[in-house]
Design a protein around this motif. Structure first.
Motif, PDB file in Angstrom:
ATOM      1  N   ALA A 179      -7.065   0.526  -1.069  1.00 44.47           N
ATOM      2  CA  ALA A 179      -7.895  -0.590  -1.503  1.00 44.47           C
ATOM      3  C   ALA A 179      -7.029  -1.728  -2.028  1.00 44.47           C
ATOM      4  O   ALA A 179      -7.279  -2.911  -1.755  1.00 44.47           O
ATOM      5  CB  ALA A 179      -8.879  -0.128  -2.584  1.00 44.47           C
ATOM      6  N   SER A 202       0.828  -1.207   0.000  1.00 47.62           N
ATOM      7  CA  SER A 202       0.000   0.000   0.000  1.00 47.62           C
ATOM      8  C   SER A 202       0.866   1.263   0.000  1.00 47.62           C
ATOM      9  O   SER A 202       0.589   2.220  -0.728  1.00 47.62           O
ATOM     10  CB  SER A 202      -0.913   0.008   1.234  1.00 47.62           C
ATOM     11  OG  SER A 202      -1.816  -1.058   1.191  1.00 47.62           O
ATOM     12  N   TRP A 257      -6.636   4.911  -4.042  1.00 44.81           N
ATOM     13  CA  TRP A 257      -6.914   3.521  -4.400  1.00 44.81           C
ATOM     14  C   TRP A 257      -5.830   2.586  -3.873  1.00 44.81           C
ATOM     15  O   TRP A 257      -6.012   1.370  -3.836  1.00 44.81           O
ATOM     16  CB  TRP A 257      -7.029   3.363  -5.910  1.00 44.81           C
ATOM     17  CG  TRP A 257      -8.311   3.901  -6.460  1.00 44.81           C
ATOM     18  CD1 TRP A 257      -8.511   5.077  -7.110  1.00 44.81           C
ATOM     19  CD2 TRP A 257      -9.601   3.273  -6.381  1.00 44.81           C
ATOM     20  NE1 TRP A 257      -9.837   5.250  -7.447  1.00 44.81           N
ATOM     21  CE2 TRP A 257     -10.529   4.140  -7.002  1.00 44.81           C
ATOM     22  CE3 TRP A 257     -10.069   2.080  -5.832  1.00 44.81           C
ATOM     23  CZ2 TRP A 257     -11.879   3.842  -7.110  1.00 44.81           C
ATOM     24  CZ3 TRP A 257     -11.424   1.771  -5.938  1.00 44.81           C
ATOM     25  CH2 TRP A 257     -12.314   2.655  -6.568  1.00 44.81           C
TER      26      TRP A 257
END
Length: 212
Positions: free
Chosen positions: A119, A105, A116
Motif C-alpha cells: 500500500a 515497496s 502494508w
C-alpha cells in the motif's frame, strides 16, 4: 511593423518573436525586461526603434546580449510547452514514479515484514508520478527522477538493520551486510544522481521557478 521581416527578433538567438512576446519560443530566453525597456509608447508591444535587431545577437536599446559577452546559453532543442516535451515529461514521470514506488515497496516490505508495504509503495508511486509529470520540461522531470531514484536506492542498505531478517554474527554481521548492500547500490545510485545533475543543467532559466 506590418511585415514578417520587420517583426522583432530575439536578442539571444536572433530568431523572430511575436510583437508582445515576453520569452523566446526558440531558445526560451526571458525577454520581459527587454520588452519593458523597448516599449517606449507603453502599448505592450515592441517598438520599431526599441526592438532587438534581427540576427545580430545584440539589443538595440539595452546594451549587448549574452552572445557578445561570451555567456551564451545552450540552444534549447525542445520548446518547454511543446507537445513533444510534454509527452516526454509524462513518460519520464511515469517511469520514475514506478521505480520509486517499486524500490520503496521492496525496502519497506523487508524492513517491516508487513503487507502494508504494498500500500505504501502504491501511494509512493502515485505521489512521485504526480509530482514528476507536472514538471514544466522533460529536463526537469529527468533531473527530479534521477535524484528520487538515487535516494530510494540508497535506502536499500537499511534493510540490514531490519529485525525481520536473520543475519549471522550479530551487530558485526549486520554492519557487514549494510556495507555490502551499500556497495551494491552505490554505483547505480551515483549514476542516477549524475543523470539528474546533468539534466538539471539543461533546464531553461525561465522554467527554473516551476521546476523547484
Amino acid at each position: 511593423m506590418n511585415s514578417a521581416d520587420s517583426d522583432p527578433h530575439c536578442p539571444e538567438c536572433g530568431e523572430p518573436i511575436g510583437q508582445t512576446a515576453t520569452y523566446c519560443m526558440h531558445c526560451s530566453a526571458d525577454l520581459t525586461a527587454e520588452l519593458e525597456s523597448g516599449d517606449t509608447n507603453e502599448d505592450g508591444a515592441w517598438d520599431e526603434t526599441g526592438s532587438p535587431s534581427a540576427g545580430t545577437g545584440k539589443r538595440t536599446d539595452a546594451g549587448e546580449s549574452s552572445a557578445s559577452t561570451g555567456n551564451e546559453r545552450p540552444e534549447q532543442l525542445l520548446a518547454p510547452d511543446g507537445l513533444v516535451d510534454n509527452t516526454l515529461t509524462v513518460v519520464v514521470g511515469i517511469v520514475g514514479g514506478i521505480i520509486v514506488g517499486l524500490v520503496g515497496s521492496i525496502v519497506l516490505a523487508v524492513l517491516t515484514g508487513s503487507g502494508w508495504a504494498l500500500a505504501f509503495g502504491f501511494v509512493a508511486w502515485l505521489g512521485a508520478t504526480a509530482y514528476l509529470v507536472r514538471r514544466r520540461t522533460v529536463q526537469g522531470a529527468v533531473a527530479k527522477s534521477g535524484y528520487a531514484v538515487a535516494i530510494v536506492l540508497l535506502l536499500v542498505p537499511v534493510i540490514a538493520l531490519s529485525p525481520g531478517i536473520t543475519v549471522d554474527g550479530g551487530i558485526e554481521g549486520r554492519g557487514g551486510l549494510l556495507l555490502v548492500l551499500f556497495l551494491f547500490v552505490a554505483i547505480p545510485a551515483g549514476i542516477s544522481a549524475a543523470i539528474g545533475w546533468v539534466a538539471a543543467r539543461f533546464v531553461p532559466e525561465n522554467a527554473g521557478g516551476s521546476e523547484g
